[in-house]
Design a protein around this motif. Structure first.
Motif, PDB file in Angstrom:
ATOM      1  N   SER A 150       0.839  -1.196   0.000  1.00  0.00           N
ATOM      2  CA  SER A 150       0.000   0.000   0.000  1.00  0.00           C
ATOM      3  C   SER A 150       0.877   1.251   0.000  1.00  0.00           C
ATOM      4  O   SER A 150       2.099   1.173   0.018  1.00  0.00           O
ATOM      5  N   HIS A 151       0.228   2.402  -0.001  1.00  0.00           N
ATOM      6  CA  HIS A 151       0.897   3.702  -0.073  1.00  0.00           C
ATOM      7  C   HIS A 151       1.996   3.809   0.982  1.00  0.00           C
ATOM      8  O   HIS A 151       1.780   3.402   2.105  1.00  0.00           O
ATOM      9  N   PRO A 152       3.168   4.296   0.684  1.00  0.00           N
ATOM     10  CA  PRO A 152       3.588   5.024  -0.512  1.00  0.00           C
ATOM     11  C   PRO A 152       4.073   4.139  -1.652  1.00  0.00           C
ATOM     12  O   PRO A 152       4.542   4.630  -2.666  1.00  0.00           O
ATOM     13  N   GLY A 153       3.972   2.828  -1.524  1.00  0.00           N
ATOM     14  CA  GLY A 153       4.233   1.957  -2.654  1.00  0.00           C
ATOM     15  C   GLY A 153       5.526   1.172  -2.586  1.00  0.00           C
ATOM     16  O   GLY A 153       6.425   1.431  -1.782  1.00  0.00           O
ATOM     17  N   PHE A 154       5.591   0.189  -3.491  1.00  0.00           N
ATOM     18  CA  PHE A 154       6.701  -0.749  -3.580  1.00  0.00           C
ATOM     19  C   PHE A 154       8.031  -0.051  -3.831  1.00  0.00           C
ATOM     20  O   PHE A 154       9.045  -0.396  -3.241  1.00  0.00           O
ATOM     21  N   SER A 155       8.021   0.951  -4.707  1.00  0.00           N
ATOM     22  CA  SER A 155       9.275   1.618  -5.091  1.00  0.00           C
ATOM     23  C   SER A 155       9.936   2.335  -3.918  1.00  0.00           C
ATOM     24  O   SER A 155      11.139   2.604  -3.949  1.00  0.00           O
ATOM     25  N   LYS A 156       9.176   2.652  -2.875  1.00  0.00           N
ATOM     26  CA  LYS A 156       9.720   3.366  -1.710  1.00  0.00           C
ATOM     27  C   LYS A 156      10.272   2.419  -0.638  1.00  0.00           C
ATOM     28  O   LYS A 156      10.886   2.868   0.321  1.00  0.00           O
ATOM     29  N   LEU A 157      10.042   1.104  -0.781  1.00  0.00           N
ATOM     30  CA  LEU A 157      10.537   0.147   0.209  1.00  0.00           C
ATOM     31  C   LEU A 157      12.018  -0.136   0.008  1.00  0.00           C
ATOM     32  O   LEU A 157      12.517  -0.145  -1.114  1.00  0.00           O
ATOM     33  N   SER A 158      12.693  -0.414   1.112  1.00  0.00           N
ATOM     34  CA  SER A 158      14.110  -0.795   1.080  1.00  0.00           C
ATOM     35  C   SER A 158      14.324  -1.940   2.056  1.00  0.00           C
ATOM     36  O   SER A 158      13.547  -2.115   3.004  1.00  0.00           O
ATOM     37  N   GLU A 159      15.399  -2.686   1.850  1.00  0.00           N
ATOM     38  CA  GLU A 159      15.743  -3.747   2.796  1.00  0.00           C
ATOM     39  C   GLU A 159      15.960  -3.128   4.168  1.00  0.00           C
ATOM     40  O   GLU A 159      16.551  -2.058   4.290  1.00  0.00           O
ATOM     41  N   GLY A 160      15.426  -3.792   5.190  1.00  0.00           N
ATOM     42  CA  GLY A 160      15.544  -3.304   6.553  1.00  0.00           C
ATOM     43  C   GLY A 160      14.354  -2.492   7.026  1.00  0.00           C
ATOM     44  O   GLY A 160      14.217  -2.234   8.223  1.00  0.00           O
ATOM     45  N   ASP A 161      13.466  -2.070   6.124  1.00  0.00           N
ATOM     46  CA  ASP A 161      12.275  -1.315   6.516  1.00  0.00           C
ATOM     47  C   ASP A 161      11.334  -2.196   7.336  1.00  0.00           C
ATOM     48  O   ASP A 161      11.192  -3.394   7.070  1.00  0.00           O
ATOM     49  N   THR A 162      10.694  -1.594   8.310  1.00  0.00           N
ATOM     50  CA  THR A 162       9.689  -2.291   9.119  1.00  0.00           C
ATOM     51  C   THR A 162       8.316  -2.065   8.492  1.00  0.00           C
ATOM     52  O   THR A 162       7.981  -0.945   8.103  1.00  0.00           O
ATOM     53  N   VAL A 163       7.559  -3.154   8.392  1.00  0.00           N
ATOM     54  CA  VAL A 163       6.232  -3.092   7.783  1.00  0.00           C
ATOM     55  C   VAL A 163       5.246  -3.891   8.620  1.00  0.00           C
ATOM     56  O   VAL A 163       5.641  -4.725   9.440  1.00  0.00           O
ATOM     57  N   ARG A 164       3.973  -3.613   8.417  1.00  0.00           N
ATOM     58  CA  ARG A 164       2.895  -4.466   8.926  1.00  0.00           C
ATOM     59  C   ARG A 164       2.409  -5.255   7.722  1.00  0.00           C
ATOM     60  O   ARG A 164       2.476  -4.788   6.588  1.00  0.00           O
ATOM     61  N   PHE A 165       1.906  -6.467   7.959  1.00  0.00           N
ATOM     62  CA  PHE A 165       1.465  -7.280   6.824  1.00  0.00           C
ATOM     63  C   PHE A 165       0.298  -8.170   7.227  1.00  0.00           C
ATOM     64  O   PHE A 165       0.076  -8.454   8.397  1.00  0.00           O
ATOM     65  N   VAL A 166      -0.449  -8.584   6.202  1.00  0.00           N
ATOM     66  CA  VAL A 166      -1.519  -9.557   6.371  1.00  0.00           C
ATOM     67  C   VAL A 166      -1.075 -10.807   5.626  1.00  0.00           C
ATOM     68  O   VAL A 166      -0.795 -10.758   4.434  1.00  0.00           O
ATOM     69  N   GLU A 167      -0.972 -11.895   6.366  1.00  0.00           N
ATOM     70  CA  GLU A 167      -0.493 -13.150   5.783  1.00  0.00           C
ATOM     71  C   GLU A 167      -1.633 -13.955   5.199  1.00  0.00           C
ATOM     72  O   GLU A 167      -2.731 -14.005   5.750  1.00  0.00           O
ATOM     73  N   SER A 168      -1.361 -14.577   4.053  1.00  0.00           N
ATOM     74  CA  SER A 168      -2.325 -15.485   3.441  1.00  0.00           C
ATOM     75  C   SER A 168      -1.566 -16.686   2.893  1.00  0.00           C
ATOM     76  O   SER A 168      -0.339 -16.690   2.840  1.00  0.00           O
ATOM     77  N   ARG A 169      -2.286 -17.701   2.487  1.00  0.00           N
ATOM     78  CA  ARG A 169      -1.683 -18.905   1.968  1.00  0.00           C
ATOM     79  C   ARG A 169      -1.587 -18.776   0.460  1.00  0.00           C
ATOM     80  O   ARG A 169      -2.586 -18.599  -0.223  1.00  0.00           O
TER      81      ARG A 169
END
Length: 184
Positions: A150-169
């Protein structure tokens, strides 16, 4: 859209103005659901014969979204001798917009709130390929795709960033269906 828009004229002459209207309406679909995989639009004149030109048009729209195909068709009623291609296009796209809104609403309902989700760290990210892996506190690796960020998007992510996530199978193990960068 991940796949370019496909427009097919069947039993009908190709028309630049008609194609422009279809492209404009297809572009607007993104505001109802931004993760459209592909869209195919077929404009046709059914039952056309060389001796008799039927002036009725049928417009079919097939929209691929993650996990589902949405199909819409707009065609004349049995009592119509004529229907305007632009009106038929409008009717078909309005029906497609309703289906996308409904699909989007069902997705929102089925997701648990991201604020209650666990934290993870971006462990590996492959920006050119559009995916990466999260590392959970219990040392599990979770796959994620750029479309799930989600915002601000994939391009803004870097290794080491902390995120929240929803896991699915996923087909090949656990994956994140939603990834949101944690507030800094």
């Amino acid at each position: 859209m991940q796949v370019p828009l496909e427009i097919t004229f069947r039993n009908a002459e190709r028309s630049d103005p008609v194609e422009a209207v279809v492209r404009e309406r297809a572009d607007k679909l993104k505001q109802y659901f931004p993760n459209i995989v592909s869209c195919r639009v077929t404009l046709e004149v059914p039952n056309r014969t060389p001796q008799y030109d039927v002036l009725n048009h049928r417009v079919s729209i097939e929209i691929s979204v993650p996990g589902q195909e949405l199909v819409v068709s707009s065609e004349p009623t049995e009592h119509e001798d004529f229907n305007d291609i632009y009106v038929t296009i409008r009717n078909a796209f309005e029906a497609a917009e309703r289906q996308l809104k409904d699909y989007s609403g069902r997705l929102r309902e089925s997701r648990k709130p991201i604020e209650d989700s666990p934290y993870a760290t971006v462990n590996k990210i492959f920006k050119d390929e559009g995916y990466g892996f999260l590392l959970t506190p219990d040392e599990r690796e979770i796959y994620f795709h750029e479309n799930s960020v989600s915002h601000p998007g994939f391009s803004k992510l870097s290794e080491g960033d902390t995120v929240r996530f929803v896991e699915s199978r996923g087909d090949e193990g656990p994956q994140a269906s939603l990834v949101k960068p944690a507030a800094r």
